[in-house]
Motif scaffolding. Structure first.
Motif, PDB file in Angstrom:
ATOM      1  N   ASN A 196     -34.052  17.574  51.687  1.00 27.66           N
ATOM      2  CA  ASN A 196     -33.304  18.139  52.805  1.00 27.66           C
ATOM      3  C   ASN A 196     -32.060  18.757  52.185  1.00 27.66           C
ATOM      4  O   ASN A 196     -31.093  18.070  51.899  1.00 27.66           O
ATOM      5  CB  ASN A 196     -32.936  17.059  53.825  1.00 27.66           C
ATOM      6  CG  ASN A 196     -32.187  17.628  55.014  1.00 27.66           C
ATOM      7  OD1 ASN A 196     -32.169  18.846  55.223  1.00 27.66           O
ATOM      8  ND2 ASN A 196     -31.548  16.762  55.790  1.00 27.66           N
ATOM      9  N   LEU A 216     -41.124  11.096  56.469  1.00 29.20           N
ATOM     10  CA  LEU A 216     -39.995  11.263  55.554  1.00 29.20           C
ATOM     11  C   LEU A 216     -38.756  10.612  56.139  1.00 29.20           C
ATOM     12  O   LEU A 216     -38.508  10.700  57.347  1.00 29.20           O
ATOM     13  CB  LEU A 216     -39.722  12.749  55.300  1.00 29.20           C
ATOM     14  CG  LEU A 216     -40.828  13.560  54.620  1.00 29.20           C
ATOM     15  CD1 LEU A 216     -40.390  15.008  54.443  1.00 29.20           C
ATOM     16  CD2 LEU A 216     -41.210  12.950  53.279  1.00 29.20           C
ATOM     17  N   ASN A 252     -40.785  14.103  60.016  1.00 34.28           N
ATOM     18  CA  ASN A 252     -39.551  14.172  59.235  1.00 34.28           C
ATOM     19  C   ASN A 252     -38.455  13.533  60.100  1.00 34.28           C
ATOM     20  O   ASN A 252     -37.685  14.210  60.771  1.00 34.28           O
ATOM     21  CB  ASN A 252     -39.226  15.633  58.899  1.00 34.28           C
ATOM     22  CG  ASN A 252     -38.120  15.770  57.872  1.00 34.28           C
ATOM     23  OD1 ASN A 252     -37.488  14.788  57.486  1.00 34.28           O
ATOM     24  ND2 ASN A 252     -37.873  16.994  57.437  1.00 34.28           N
TER      25      ASN A 252
END
Length: 308
Positions: A196, A216, A252
């Motif tokens: 990220n 994630l 995510n």
């Protein structure tokens, strides 16, 4: 607008069909009569080329006749069977990446008309773990894609980056209700590395219903409970899924705008189930490149296939 192309395709198909129908029912008999008169005058049968010279079909009608069958087939397939979608963000990493092109099975969650989305055939409902496309509840002209976590009647808790689910209980047929359980999750030893920005993300294996998939987690991101959707009568990080609605989350987990922040997905907003990646483009062009950012840099052939 998410519905713009569906509406445009429907309107263009109807217009082409009406032009073709008018030509077939009104203009074609007049053309045939004119050709018959000319054949009687010449006392011989005209070939196709001569017929076209005597009574030509209008260009617009000819075009409508040629494209209507194609448009009609596309409309039926796109409205009731499969529709292509492009993944625009990183919220479903690592399952779906930005640049993936997927097929959405439209009939998985009911058959609906392409304009008003009224369900006229009930063909199924989401199951826990499905990846679903739906109309974004706060702004229904946008399509969102997330994983279905909570079903109607479920109790959902997301606390300290841990997901808890208590399945719905029907006391009329169940003598003992299911207990609140933590969703199984283990940090994965995956070779893939995800970021990220410049921050590396943890990859974890999660078991959601019958579906095993990866999620994630960003170790540097703290709790965001202050921004969560507040449901009356529950804790800030707890939700009871209403009847006729679903709770959806991105894989995510720390980079997804989902049900935790805006609430539930109404059944009427469901579009379909993501089932297949038919193309995947790499989109990592540097900002210094003279080419536009939307131009792909490569194809990820290894990603083509079914979606879990």
């Amino acid at each position: 607008m998410a519905n713009f192309y569906s509406a445009l395709l429907t309107i263009v198909t109807i217009v082409a069909g009406l032009i073709w129908l008018y030509d077939a029912k009104v203009n074609k008999p007049k053309r045939l009569e004119k050709i018959a008169d000319e054949e009687r005058r010449l006392q011989q049968q005209l070939d196709e080329e001569a017929r076209q010279r005597v009574a030509p079909q209008g260009g617009i009608a000819e075009f409508a006749q040629s494209v209507f069958p194609i448009l009609f087939v596309i409309l039926i397939l796109r409205s009731f069977f499969y529709e292509p979608f492009r993944i625009p963000s990183a919220s479903m990493m690592p399952t779906l990446l930005e640049g993936d092109f997927i097929l959405v099975e439209k009939f998985s969650y009911g058959v609906r008309d392409p304009l008003w989305r009224t369900e006229f055939i009930e063909s199924g409902r989401p199951e826990r773990g499905d990846i679903a496309v739906f109309k974004y509840p706060p702004q229904p002209n946008l399509d969102f894609i997330k994983r279905i976590v909570g079903l109607p009647g479920d109790r959902i808790i997301y606390r300290n980056k841990t997901l808890y689910i208590q399945p719905a209980c029907d006391t009329t047929i169940q003598t003992e209700c299911p207990k609140l359980e933590v969703v199984a999750r283990n940090i994965s030893d995956s070779d893939a590395v995800y970021f990220n920005g410049a921050r590396p993300l943890q990859v974890a294996e999660e078991q959601l219903g019958n579906v095993s998939h990866q999620i994630l987690l960003d170790p540097t991101v703290g709790g965001r409970e202050a921004f969560y959707f507040k449901q009356s009568g529950t804790a800030r990080d707890e939700w009871i899924v209403p009847e006729g609605a679903y709770f959806a989350m991105g894989d995510n987990r720390d980079n997804s705008e989902d049900s935790r922040y805006w609430g539930f997905v109404p059944e009427d907003n469901l579009v379909g189930k993501a089932v297949f990646i038919w193309m995947s483009f790499e989109m990592d062009r540097p900002s210094s490149s003279w080419l536009p950012q939307w131009v792909p840099t490569g194809i990820r052939w290894q990603r083509l296939g079914g979606v879990e």
